[in-house]
Design a protein around this motif. Sequence first.
Motif, short mmCIF file in Angstrom:
data_model
loop_
_atom_site.label_atom_id
_atom_site.label_comp_id
_atom_site.label_asym_id
_atom_site.label_seq_id
_atom_site.Cartn_x
_atom_site.Cartn_y
_atom_site.Cartn_z
N PHE A 320 0.83 -1.20 0.00
CA PHE A 320 0.00 0.00 0.00
C PHE A 320 0.87 1.26 0.00
O PHE A 320 0.66 2.20 -0.79
N GLY A 321 1.86 1.27 0.87
CA GLY A 321 2.74 2.44 0.97
C GLY A 321 3.50 2.71 -0.32
O GLY A 321 3.69 3.86 -0.72
N MET A 322 3.91 1.65 -0.98
CA MET A 322 4.66 1.84 -2.22
C MET A 322 3.78 2.46 -3.30
O MET A 322 4.24 3.28 -4.09
N CYS A 323 2.50 2.03 -3.33
CA CYS A 323 1.59 2.64 -4.31
C CYS A 323 1.51 4.14 -4.08
O CYS A 323 1.60 4.94 -5.02
N LEU A 324 1.37 4.53 -2.81
CA LEU A 324 1.31 5.96 -2.49
C LEU A 324 2.61 6.64 -2.92
O LEU A 324 2.60 7.68 -3.58
N ALA A 325 3.74 6.03 -2.56
CA ALA A 325 5.03 6.66 -2.85
C ALA A 325 5.20 6.85 -4.35
O ALA A 325 5.63 7.91 -4.81
N LEU A 326 4.83 5.83 -5.11
CA LEU A 326 4.97 5.96 -6.57
C LEU A 326 4.10 7.08 -7.10
O LEU A 326 4.51 7.85 -7.97
N MET A 327 2.92 7.19 -6.51
CA MET A 327 2.03 8.27 -6.92
C MET A 327 2.68 9.64 -6.68
O MET A 327 2.67 10.50 -7.56
N TYR A 328 3.27 9.80 -5.50
CA TYR A 328 3.93 11.09 -5.22
C TYR A 328 5.02 11.37 -6.24
O TYR A 328 5.20 12.49 -6.71
N PHE A 329 5.80 10.29 -6.55
CA PHE A 329 6.92 10.51 -7.47
C PHE A 329 6.41 10.92 -8.84
O PHE A 329 6.97 11.80 -9.47
N VAL A 330 5.32 10.28 -9.27
CA VAL A 330 4.77 10.65 -10.57
C VAL A 330 4.34 12.12 -10.54
O VAL A 330 4.66 12.90 -11.44
N ILE A 331 3.66 12.53 -9.47
CA ILE A 331 3.19 13.92 -9.37
C ILE A 331 4.37 14.88 -9.43
O ILE A 331 4.39 15.84 -10.21
N VAL A 332 5.39 14.61 -8.59
CA VAL A 332 6.50 15.55 -8.51
C VAL A 332 7.28 15.62 -9.82
O VAL A 332 7.58 16.70 -10.32
N TYR A 333 7.57 14.45 -10.40
CA TYR A 333 8.37 14.49 -11.63
C TYR A 333 7.59 15.10 -12.79
O TYR A 333 8.16 15.74 -13.66
N ARG A 334 6.28 14.91 -12.80
CA ARG A 334 5.48 15.56 -13.84
C ARG A 334 5.48 17.07 -13.66
O ARG A 334 5.56 17.83 -14.61
N MET A 335 5.40 17.46 -12.40
CA MET A 335 5.35 18.89 -12.08
C MET A 335 6.63 19.58 -12.53
O MET A 335 6.61 20.72 -12.98
N PHE A 336 7.74 18.90 -12.37
CA PHE A 336 9.02 19.53 -12.67
C PHE A 336 9.66 18.96 -13.91
O PHE A 336 10.87 18.96 -14.07
N LYS A 337 8.85 18.44 -14.84
CA LYS A 337 9.43 17.84 -16.03
C LYS A 337 9.94 18.93 -16.98
O LYS A 337 9.64 20.11 -16.82
N GLY A 338 10.70 18.48 -17.98
CA GLY A 338 11.21 19.43 -18.96
C GLY A 338 12.53 20.04 -18.53
O GLY A 338 13.04 19.75 -17.46
N LYS A 339 13.04 20.92 -19.38
CA LYS A 339 14.33 21.56 -19.09
C LYS A 339 14.19 22.53 -17.93
O LYS A 339 13.16 23.19 -17.80
#
Lengths: 349, 428
Positions: A320-339
């Motif tokens: 369960f915790g890993m699902c949450l953690a992966l979700m956070y990582f997706v959010i953060v990396y999407r937020m700061f994607k690009g150059k």
Amino acid sequence: MMGFIWFWIVAVMMVAYVVLDGFDLGVGILHPFLARTEEEKQLMMRSIGPVWDGNEVWLLAAGGTLYFAFPLLYASAFSGFYLALMIVLWLLIMRGISIELRMQMEIGVWRAFFDGLFFLSSLLLAVFFGAALANVIRGVPLGADGYFFLPLWTNWRVGPDPGILDWYTVIGGVVALVALALHGALYLVVKTEGGLDQRSRAAARVLWIALLALTVVSLPATVFARPDTLANYQRYPFALAVPAVVLLALGGIWYFSRRSDDRRAFACSCAYLSVMLVGAAIGLYPRLLPSSTDASRDITIQKALSGPHTLHVGLAWWAFGMCLALMYFVIVYRMFKGKVSLEGGGYGH
Amino acid sequence: MGLALLIVVLKTIAIRYKDDRYNQAARFWSKLFAINFVIGVVTGIPMEFQFGTNWSQFARYTGGVIGQPLAMEGVFSFFLESAFLGLFLFGEKRLSVGMHWASAFLVFVGSWISGFFIIVTNAWMQHPVAYRVLPNGAYEVTSFWGLLTNPWGLLQYAHNMSGAVITGSFVMCAVGAFYVLENQFAEYGKVFLRVGVIVGLISCVTQIFPTGDLHGRYVAKHQPAAVAGMEGLFNSQRGAGIVLMGQPNEEKQTIDNPLVVNDVLSFLIYGTTHGEVTGLDQFPRDQWPEPLPLLFFSYHIMAGLGTYFVLLMAVAGFLLWRGKLFRTRWALWPLLLSFPLPYIANTAGWMTAEIGRQPWVVYGLIRTSDGYSKYVSAGNGLFTLLGFMGIYAVLSILFIVLVYRIIQKGPEVTGTGTASTGTSMTVA
């Protein structure tokens, strides 16, 4: 069965740590060589600014998971590698400080000091992590009670009286240093533009050649330092896919870099690091920390595993915790994607 | 952790009443929070490893129990905090107002979850529950739920978090009082005082009642030797008095220069002045908490300061209610000067808990003298201890300098725009 599952859970968390924190360590190693101006220095920092600390959490999470799944291993290895681990902790402290406090003052000396600290701590951490893995592969002189204590160095030989650093583990450290520097360079190619991007590409080319050479050297060195490493590979022939994938990934880095397909090149670097670690884990299994003197003293999964109830419950919350953690990582990396750029964002300090 | 809550309060008021002063105040405190966070993270990382490095015997036998909450802290709290602090500090322009508020809220949640798992860990060491012993001598959890809802842990958590909020609100009050007294950024000073005093008053009261009161009684029930040591009660007594001040004299087993209020201790523990409180004489000497004087003083410093906090906040709260606080300089001065005291009180509280548990590392199960790493020599231990002391000393100096600069610049500076590589971190 539980032992098998938790062995691979811990292994996967370590892989996640190396792949993720690896690139920001690499950026630290390259920082003084690639950035020419203050602006470029800031850009390099910015490229890892919002993510480095989340990446480092994998180390903490893996450490905590190790503690509860294999308490004996945690107790033995952490006290046995005492000095090296303490130095790692000090380096982690200094590195975190240097990344976060650099911008707090607009004084050249202040910033130069933290730049130096950032570089040194990143470099030494990479070396220590590589050496740590090499220590586990080589084995340590475990006592009958499951403990050991290693000094930082003795005679630099892989003998009955090894130190944390010997010729083999130093090779491990250098492999890690070059591999993470390359990983960082490929990340910078993805994240930056202009001069910084060009210099990162050039650095990646040189580092790639060095890494190829070191990878080729490290295999016979491992067999020499730990002759039974290959036993599992003979037992499970499908594991021979590992060296094949390592070479394929290295080839991929070269191929995609030349075609300026930067994301794929970086992905190949992730694959390289992952598969190198998985290869080491296959070599170890079912041992966790082999003895360098007497095979009956090996710390194995069986010996170190926690009780069944702990592990069953653990599996539920871990998933369960890993699902949450992966979700956070997706959010953060999407937020700061690009150059990265220096415009916008931040509370400025 | 206290500050995380206060930032959420500020952001909520800003949105609710569309008052930009509160937004600006939230930005200001975020800068301070970020510095706190950096220092908190980097000094927190070693703790996760020190169970293994320095306390390997203890770690080896307890991993099956307390390894669990520690791992959960990493998985459930650190990931959450690190991800959303990054978003909170970097993303105000990219995120909608609601999302930005949510980031602040999740950082707060993350830091409070982190606190919870740490307290669960400590509570099991204080009051082991829901465990069994495996054939190899290691401990294993028998009820995961039982471990998480250890009554000791819930009380300790409430008491501890209340202390964290006190710390945050005292710092906020101090900065506010400074701005008002200095008549600089006075508008913001008033905002800080208003929020700080209200939150401070609530948390100071909950710190003593119910959390401190219940926790104290629970300790008296399950660790009577610790309470005897805290109170300096050498001999069991019916209708025991409470020692407000004094110096424990271990040789003669008395308190020198005591200032005693009769019957109060019995009353506090049993609700009646006739209850018999167990003294240290009921315990074999090798089960006395050591060092006894330090335990006595830690506890008295904590309790004394806690009482002072309530009085100070009650006065400040009254003046705020009457609308006089900002003009009452004699009340602003103690608000300005008192900010270090909650740090001291929290530290003293932890020392009370930890020394009170001695000579056990896990109460009743593992002695502290059996818990440490046998093969790490004293020389190596000292070497690394000195190393940590050196690094922490430098960190403290850096912390003070940077916090001072931010306070001096004041809340009206919005930042330099190009500056900032970013601040995003774990732990709290």
